[in-house]
Design an enzyme around this catalytic site. Sequence first.
Site, PDB file in Angstrom:
ATOM      1  N   HIS A  36     -32.368 -18.586  14.152  1.00 52.95           N
ATOM      2  CA  HIS A  36     -33.175 -18.717  15.376  1.00 52.95           C
ATOM      3  C   HIS A  36     -33.208 -17.408  16.196  1.00 52.95           C
ATOM      4  O   HIS A  36     -34.303 -16.884  16.452  1.00 52.95           O
ATOM      5  CB  HIS A  36     -32.668 -19.927  16.174  1.00 52.95           C
ATOM      6  CG  HIS A  36     -33.168 -20.036  17.564  1.00 52.95           C
ATOM      7  ND1 HIS A  36     -34.500 -20.207  17.870  1.00 52.95           N
ATOM      8  CD2 HIS A  36     -32.520 -19.997  18.760  1.00 52.95           C
ATOM      9  CE1 HIS A  36     -34.635 -20.272  19.199  1.00 52.95           C
ATOM     10  NE2 HIS A  36     -33.453 -20.139  19.751  1.00 52.95           N
ATOM     11  N   HIS A  62     -29.204 -14.409  23.054  1.00 50.74           N
ATOM     12  CA  HIS A  62     -29.647 -15.267  24.156  1.00 50.74           C
ATOM     13  C   HIS A  62     -28.951 -16.626  24.219  1.00 50.74           C
ATOM     14  O   HIS A  62     -28.872 -17.223  25.287  1.00 50.74           O
ATOM     15  CB  HIS A  62     -31.178 -15.443  24.136  1.00 50.74           C
ATOM     16  CG  HIS A  62     -31.684 -16.471  23.169  1.00 50.74           C
ATOM     17  ND1 HIS A  62     -31.854 -16.211  21.829  1.00 50.74           N
ATOM     18  CD2 HIS A  62     -32.059 -17.762  23.338  1.00 50.74           C
ATOM     19  CE1 HIS A  62     -32.315 -17.292  21.228  1.00 50.74           C
ATOM     20  NE2 HIS A  62     -32.448 -18.251  22.121  1.00 50.74           N
ATOM     21  N   ASP A  63     -28.464 -17.138  23.092  1.00 45.37           N
ATOM     22  CA  ASP A  63     -27.809 -18.452  23.120  1.00 45.37           C
ATOM     23  C   ASP A  63     -26.290 -18.347  22.983  1.00 45.37           C
ATOM     24  O   ASP A  63     -25.622 -19.381  22.849  1.00 45.37           O
ATOM     25  CB  ASP A  63     -28.364 -19.350  21.997  1.00 45.37           C
ATOM     26  CG  ASP A  63     -29.704 -19.995  22.368  1.00 45.37           C
ATOM     27  OD1 ASP A  63     -29.933 -20.266  23.567  1.00 45.37           O
ATOM     28  OD2 ASP A  63     -30.526 -20.231  21.455  1.00 45.37           O
ATOM     29  N   GLU A  66     -24.583 -19.840  26.248  1.00 44.93           N
ATOM     30  CA  GLU A  66     -24.925 -21.265  26.398  1.00 44.93           C
ATOM     31  C   GLU A  66     -24.257 -22.126  25.320  1.00 44.93           C
ATOM     32  O   GLU A  66     -23.824 -23.239  25.589  1.00 44.93           O
ATOM     33  CB  GLU A  66     -26.449 -21.421  26.331  1.00 44.93           C
ATOM     34  CG  GLU A  66     -26.942 -22.758  26.825  1.00 44.93           C
ATOM     35  CD  GLU A  66     -28.464 -22.774  26.953  1.00 44.93           C
ATOM     36  OE1 GLU A  66     -29.009 -21.968  27.737  1.00 44.93           O
ATOM     37  OE2 GLU A  66     -29.102 -23.577  26.241  1.00 44.93           O
ATOM     38  N   ASP A  67     -24.165 -21.616  24.114  1.00 43.66           N
ATOM     39  CA  ASP A  67     -23.773 -22.468  22.983  1.00 43.66           C
ATOM     40  C   ASP A  67     -22.466 -22.096  22.297  1.00 43.66           C
ATOM     41  O   ASP A  67     -22.081 -22.757  21.323  1.00 43.66           O
ATOM     42  CB  ASP A  67     -24.886 -22.459  21.924  1.00 43.66           C
ATOM     43  CG  ASP A  67     -26.153 -23.133  22.427  1.00 43.66           C
ATOM     44  OD1 ASP A  67     -26.062 -23.954  23.353  1.00 43.66           O
ATOM     45  OD2 ASP A  67     -27.240 -22.822  21.910  1.00 43.66           O
ATOM     46  N   ASP A 123     -38.550 -17.539  22.671  1.00 40.99           N
ATOM     47  CA  ASP A 123     -37.696 -18.716  22.401  1.00 40.99           C
ATOM     48  C   ASP A 123     -38.541 -19.988  22.325  1.00 40.99           C
ATOM     49  O   ASP A 123     -38.438 -20.778  21.375  1.00 40.99           O
ATOM     50  CB  ASP A 123     -36.665 -18.809  23.541  1.00 40.99           C
ATOM     51  CG  ASP A 123     -35.560 -19.806  23.283  1.00 40.99           C
ATOM     52  OD1 ASP A 123     -35.155 -19.976  22.120  1.00 40.99           O
ATOM     53  OD2 ASP A 123     -35.089 -20.418  24.267  1.00 40.99           O
TER      54      ASP A 123
HETATM   55  P1  NDP Z   1     -33.017 -30.800  23.589  1.00 41.26           P
HETATM   56  O1  NDP Z   1     -32.726 -29.808  24.647  1.00 41.26           O
HETATM   57  O2  NDP Z   1     -32.033 -31.865  23.312  1.00 41.26           O
HETATM   58  O3  NDP Z   1     -33.305 -30.092  22.230  1.00 41.26           O
HETATM   59  C1  NDP Z   1     -34.260 -29.070  22.163  1.00 41.26           C
HETATM   60  C2  NDP Z   1     -33.562 -27.781  21.910  1.00 41.26           C
HETATM   61  O4  NDP Z   1     -32.894 -27.848  20.658  1.00 41.26           O
HETATM   62  C3  NDP Z   1     -34.526 -26.624  21.792  1.00 41.26           C
HETATM   63  O5  NDP Z   1     -34.827 -26.112  23.062  1.00 41.26           O
HETATM   64  C4  NDP Z   1     -33.729 -25.669  20.916  1.00 41.26           C
HETATM   65  O6  NDP Z   1     -32.887 -24.983  21.820  1.00 41.26           O
HETATM   66  C5  NDP Z   1     -32.867 -26.563  20.055  1.00 41.26           C
HETATM   67  N1  NDP Z   1     -33.258 -26.781  18.651  1.00 41.26           N
HETATM   68  C6  NDP Z   1     -32.385 -26.797  17.598  1.00 41.26           C
HETATM   69  N2  NDP Z   1     -33.009 -27.091  16.473  1.00 41.26           N
HETATM   70  C7  NDP Z   1     -34.322 -27.242  16.768  1.00 41.26           C
HETATM   71  C8  NDP Z   1     -35.461 -27.535  15.956  1.00 41.26           C
HETATM   72  N3  NDP Z   1     -35.356 -27.732  14.629  1.00 41.26           N
HETATM   73  N4  NDP Z   1     -36.671 -27.624  16.559  1.00 41.26           N
HETATM   74  C9  NDP Z   1     -36.768 -27.433  17.897  1.00 41.26           C
HETATM   75  N5  NDP Z   1     -35.714 -27.155  18.715  1.00 41.26           N
HETATM   76  C10 NDP Z   1     -34.484 -27.061  18.151  1.00 41.26           C
HETATM   77  O7  NDP Z   1     -34.431 -31.468  23.865  1.00 41.26           O
HETATM   78  P2  NDP Z   1     -34.959 -32.081  25.176  1.00 41.26           P
HETATM   79  O8  NDP Z   1     -33.857 -32.610  25.983  1.00 41.26           O
HETATM   80  O9  NDP Z   1     -35.900 -31.122  25.789  1.00 41.26           O
HETATM   81  O10 NDP Z   1     -35.789 -33.313  24.635  1.00 41.26           O
HETATM   82  C11 NDP Z   1     -37.203 -33.265  24.555  1.00 41.26           C
HETATM   83  C12 NDP Z   1     -37.794 -34.314  25.443  1.00 41.26           C
HETATM   84  O11 NDP Z   1     -37.348 -35.598  25.011  1.00 41.26           O
HETATM   85  C13 NDP Z   1     -37.399 -34.159  26.894  1.00 41.26           C
HETATM   86  O12 NDP Z   1     -38.569 -34.072  27.669  1.00 41.26           O
HETATM   87  C14 NDP Z   1     -36.600 -35.399  27.241  1.00 41.26           C
HETATM   88  O13 NDP Z   1     -37.054 -36.009  28.437  1.00 41.26           O
HETATM   89  C15 NDP Z   1     -36.856 -36.322  26.110  1.00 41.26           C
HETATM   90  N6  NDP Z   1     -35.618 -36.947  25.669  1.00 41.26           N
HETATM   91  C16 NDP Z   1     -35.710 -38.047  24.933  1.00 41.26           C
HETATM   92  C17 NDP Z   1     -34.586 -38.647  24.454  1.00 41.26           C
HETATM   93  C18 NDP Z   1     -34.751 -39.814  23.565  1.00 41.26           C
HETATM   94  O14 NDP Z   1     -33.790 -40.253  22.998  1.00 41.26           O
HETATM   95  N7  NDP Z   1     -35.954 -40.271  23.381  1.00 41.26           N
HETATM   96  C19 NDP Z   1     -33.237 -38.168  24.782  1.00 41.26           C
HETATM   97  C20 NDP Z   1     -33.248 -36.951  25.526  1.00 41.26           C
HETATM   98  C21 NDP Z   1     -34.410 -36.372  25.949  1.00 41.26           C
HETATM   99  P3  NDP Z   1     -32.324 -23.483  21.562  1.00 41.26           P
HETATM  100  O15 NDP Z   1     -33.440 -22.524  21.600  1.00 41.26           O
HETATM  101  O16 NDP Z   1     -31.373 -23.312  22.721  1.00 41.26           O
HETATM  102  O17 NDP Z   1     -31.642 -23.556  20.266  1.00 41.26           O
HETATM  103 ZN    ZN Z   2     -32.929 -20.338  21.811  1.00 37.20          ZN
END
Ligand code: NDP
Ligand code: ZN
Length: 182
Positions: A36, A62-63, A66-67, A123
Amino acid sequence: MDTEQVGHLLEALVFAADKHRDQRRKDQQATPYINHPIGLVSILWHEAGIHDPIVLIAALLHDTVEDTDTQFTDLSDRFGSEVEQVVRQVTDDKSLPKDVRKQLQIDHAAKVSDAAKLVKLADKTYNLRDLVKSPPAGWSLERQRAYCEWAKRVVDQMRGVHPTLEDLFDAAYADAMARNLV
Ligand code: NDP
Ligand code: ZN
């Protein structure tokens, strides 16, 4: 970039690869996490023509705060305060509830430096492409759509910083909405 700057970029790559060594992306194949940050650099360099070493090094890192167990002082000691500041501006405070963090990204996006905006744009672009190519395991289409819409709300606060990069985001958004989510 000169030879010294390429050296710093490689140092950041080694650092990030070590810090993320046990982490995977959320897709079905559990892709190594380091793909990523490397992908962000590729978007910035190859697709957007951005060659600023501060932006590229910050993208690789960048992560890490955070991670992983990385501290901001680790970044300032090794990579300087400019890089550390950019990473700081793109790092969520994980002690806050998720919905608060999501809203803060929208609220803060317009206020961060241009360098931080470039990292955030790359990102979000990478993550929307990932949603199309290899979405997180178990995410419903509704959740994917919610993620896309939230990402666009963040990006809409940063318009004007780099039209090419914004076009890349818009294309990824359109693709995700059209191919993945309807
Ligand atoms: P998350 O923050 O849980 O996950 C998204 C993050 O995961 C990305 O920003 C990225 O962050 C990382 N990531 C790792 N693998 C992938 C991949 N294969 N594809 C894309 N991203 C990946 O998501 P959200 O909380 O934003 O959830 C999305 C929406 O769903 C929200 O609007 C929320 O309201 C809703 N939601 C629904 C739930 C449900 O169970 N239905 C539960 C929680 C939220 P990085 O760049 O840092 O790696
Ligand atoms: Zn990222």
